[in-house]
Scaffold this motif. Structure first.
Motif, PDB file in Angstrom:
ATOM      1  N   ASP A 284     -36.693 -41.299 -18.626  1.00 23.40           N
ATOM      2  CA  ASP A 284     -35.960 -40.222 -19.274  1.00 23.40           C
ATOM      3  C   ASP A 284     -34.510 -40.666 -19.441  1.00 23.40           C
ATOM      4  N   MET A 285     -34.048 -40.753 -20.691  1.00 28.07           N
ATOM      5  CA  MET A 285     -32.730 -41.320 -20.962  1.00 28.07           C
ATOM      6  C   MET A 285     -31.607 -40.480 -20.371  1.00 28.07           C
ATOM      7  N   GLU A 286     -31.781 -39.180 -20.337  1.00 31.15           N
ATOM      8  CA  GLU A 286     -30.734 -38.337 -19.767  1.00 31.15           C
ATOM      9  C   GLU A 286     -30.538 -38.659 -18.292  1.00 31.15           C
ATOM     10  N   THR A 287     -31.646 -38.736 -17.549  1.00 30.21           N
ATOM     11  CA  THR A 287     -31.571 -39.088 -16.126  1.00 30.21           C
ATOM     12  C   THR A 287     -31.082 -40.517 -15.946  1.00 30.21           C
ATOM     13  N   LEU A 289     -29.057 -42.353 -17.875  1.00 28.04           N
ATOM     14  CA  LEU A 289     -27.624 -42.488 -18.113  1.00 28.04           C
ATOM     15  C   LEU A 289     -26.808 -41.819 -17.009  1.00 28.04           C
ATOM     16  N   GLU A 290     -27.288 -40.687 -16.496  1.00 26.57           N
ATOM     17  CA  GLU A 290     -26.596 -40.036 -15.383  1.00 26.57           C
ATOM     18  C   GLU A 290     -26.577 -40.942 -14.155  1.00 26.57           C
ATOM     19  N   LEU A 302     -19.779 -38.809 -20.584  1.00 30.52           N
ATOM     20  CA  LEU A 302     -21.138 -38.844 -21.123  1.00 30.52           C
ATOM     21  C   LEU A 302     -21.431 -37.549 -21.869  1.00 30.52           C
ATOM     22  N   THR A 303     -21.939 -37.693 -23.097  1.00 35.68           N
ATOM     23  CA  THR A 303     -22.357 -36.553 -23.912  1.00 35.68           C
ATOM     24  C   THR A 303     -23.829 -36.718 -24.249  1.00 35.68           C
ATOM     25  N   GLN A 304     -24.651 -35.775 -23.774  1.00 32.51           N
ATOM     26  CA  GLN A 304     -26.091 -35.848 -24.009  1.00 32.51           C
ATOM     27  C   GLN A 304     -26.451 -35.082 -25.273  1.00 32.51           C
ATOM     28  N   ARG A 307     -33.197 -34.566 -24.666  1.00 37.64           N
ATOM     29  CA  ARG A 307     -34.020 -35.349 -23.759  1.00 37.64           C
ATOM     30  C   ARG A 307     -35.003 -36.209 -24.561  1.00 37.64           C
ATOM     31  N   SER A 338     -22.289 -41.483 -25.637  1.00 38.61           N
ATOM     32  CA  SER A 338     -23.064 -40.353 -26.155  1.00 38.61           C
ATOM     33  C   SER A 338     -24.486 -40.821 -26.440  1.00 38.61           C
ATOM     34  N   PHE A 339     -25.410 -39.882 -26.279  1.00 41.74           N
ATOM     35  CA  PHE A 339     -26.824 -40.194 -26.495  1.00 41.74           C
ATOM     36  C   PHE A 339     -27.437 -39.148 -27.427  1.00 41.74           C
TER      37      PHE A 339
END
Length: 421
Positions: A284-287, A289-290, A302-304, A307, A338-339
């Motif tokens: 999961d890219m959000e997790t 990158l965090e 970081l700007t999400q 998901r 940013s993602f």
């Protein structure tokens, strides 16, 4: 067919009624005789043939008769429809030749329908109408059947041959190109032709071929650069090792050895292709990158943008992102990450507020050991392998990295990854 014949008989009956009502009584017999046909019979009598009220479906026949007659027609109209055995066709009074033709046309295979009408006339008489009809059976002559079969066979054969050629032709070219493909040579880009599945296969092969070519070119440049750049530290180590008793020389020797070790480590890591050393995982890219932000000392903004599950090699991708983010922090003061997801592609952008890179050098910075003296200090920078390793990892995942200068100042690194491996 039944409806058309019934309507025709009903309309003829209405016309006969109008003629009889307006003609002298002496002409009634002649009118009825002239209106008769082999399948519709008219007669005038004092007793109606239909001796009860209409019972056809929803009174449709009676309603049609009244609709065709004058609006002021208020006398009684009776209608009856019922099925009869087709053997009762045709009328018994037909001439033998006419009856035989009728039987041959109808073939007597289906139930027939008999319609009877009784329409009250002025003076107390009734116009009785009788008709029998059957839906003609499906007829297909032998010659027409044979002609249709042969024509359809030729058309299907030509269509099959055309479709087969559309599939096998591109596949044959693909097989030849795959047979010739090797690390030493690369064939031309294959044209996309054929059905959708074959086009997708050819496009995948073209992308694979392009990746192999770029991989071989990158490894070749890396090995050439490594052989060139290692000469200086190795030569210095050999010369100064002879004077190891001197403190200054010993310190210099140690520094050279350390430099060589770092260079060899990064170079060999790049040469082995670290991105191919571990299996892919669904991340999961959000997790992801965090977790990367928490593990870095300086962190980053970081700007999400949603998901998304991405198939990647976590360690290799972590290293690739760390290289880009640390460059932004080192040379651009800060990193803004940013993602987002567009169609079937995950997009990661890393922006800084530094001096940027000259347009002519935006692509050259990905070459191994390439350094920009104007903005990259040797005191704080590496050996010029960070971006090369990053691009190698991303392309190993089927993605890429592109650099561009921001209009407001600074550099923007655009990293793309396919959502599916």
């Amino acid at each position: 067919m039944r409806a058309a014949i019934g309507d025709e008989a009903t309309g003829r009956a209405v016309n006969v009624v109008r003629l009889i009502e307006k003609a002298p009584e002496s002409l009634r017999g002649q009118i009825v005789s002239a209106a008769n046909s082999p399948l519709v019979q008219f007669e005038i009598g004092t007793v109606p043939v239909v001796d009860h009220a209409s019972h056809d479906a929803k009174g449709a026949t009676e309603a049609r008769v009244r609709a065709l007659l004058d609006e002021d027609f208020s006398r009684e109209v009776r209608a009856e429809l019922h099925e009869i055995d087709s053997s009762a066709l045709p009328f018994t009074y037909l001439e033998p030749q006419m009856a035989e033709q009728h039987r041959e046309m109808m073939r007597g295979q289906l139930l027939a329908v008999e319609m009877q009408l009784s329409i009250a006339l002025t003076g107390g008489d009734w116009l009785n109408v009788s008709t029998r009809f059957e839906r003609p059976p499906f007829q297909w002559p032998q010659f027409a059947t044979l002609s249709f079969g042969l024509s359809a066979g030729f058309i299907l054969l030509a269509l099959f041959w055309y479709l087969l050629a559309r599939v096998t032709g591109p596949l044959r070219l693909l097989a030849d190109a795959a047979e010739k493909l090797g690390p030493e040579q690369c064939g031309p880009v294959l044209p996309t032709a054929g059905p959708r599945e074959v086009k997708e296969l050819i496009q995948t092969f073209n992308r694979m071929q392009d990746r192999i070519v770029r991989l071989v070119a990158e490894r070749t440049r890396m090995l050439a650069a490594m052989g060139h750049d290692l000469r200086s530290p190795l030569t210095a180590m050999r010369v100064r090792s002879e004077m190891v008793e001197d403190d200054e020389t010993r310190d210099s020797l140690i520094a050279s050895i350390v430099e060589m070790q770092h260079m060899v480590e990064e170079t060999l890591s790049f040469a082995r292709g670290l991105a191919d050393a571990e299996p892919r995982q669904s991340v999961d890219m959000e997790t992801f990158l965090e977790s990367l932000r928490e593990s870095m000392l300086e962190g980053f903004a970081l700007t999400q943008g949603g998901r998304a599950e991405v198939q990647l090699r976590p360690n290799a991708m972590r290293r690739a992102l760390r290289n880009v983010i640390e460059n932004a922090q080192r040379y651009g003061n800060e990193a803004e990450v940013s993602f987002a997801v567009e169609a079937d592609t995950a997009i990661i952008q890393v922006r800084d507020r530094g001096p940027g890179i000259p347009e002519a050098e935006l692509e050259r910075v990905f070459d191994p050991f390439m350094r920009l003296e104007a903005s990259r200090s040797r005191d704080t920078g590496g050996h010029g392998l960070g971006l090369s390793i990053t691009r190698s990892i991303l392309r190993g995942h089927g993605g890429d990295i592109v650099l561009s200068n921001r209009a407001s100042g600074g550099l923007c690194a655009n990293l793309t990854l396919p959502l599916e491996a």
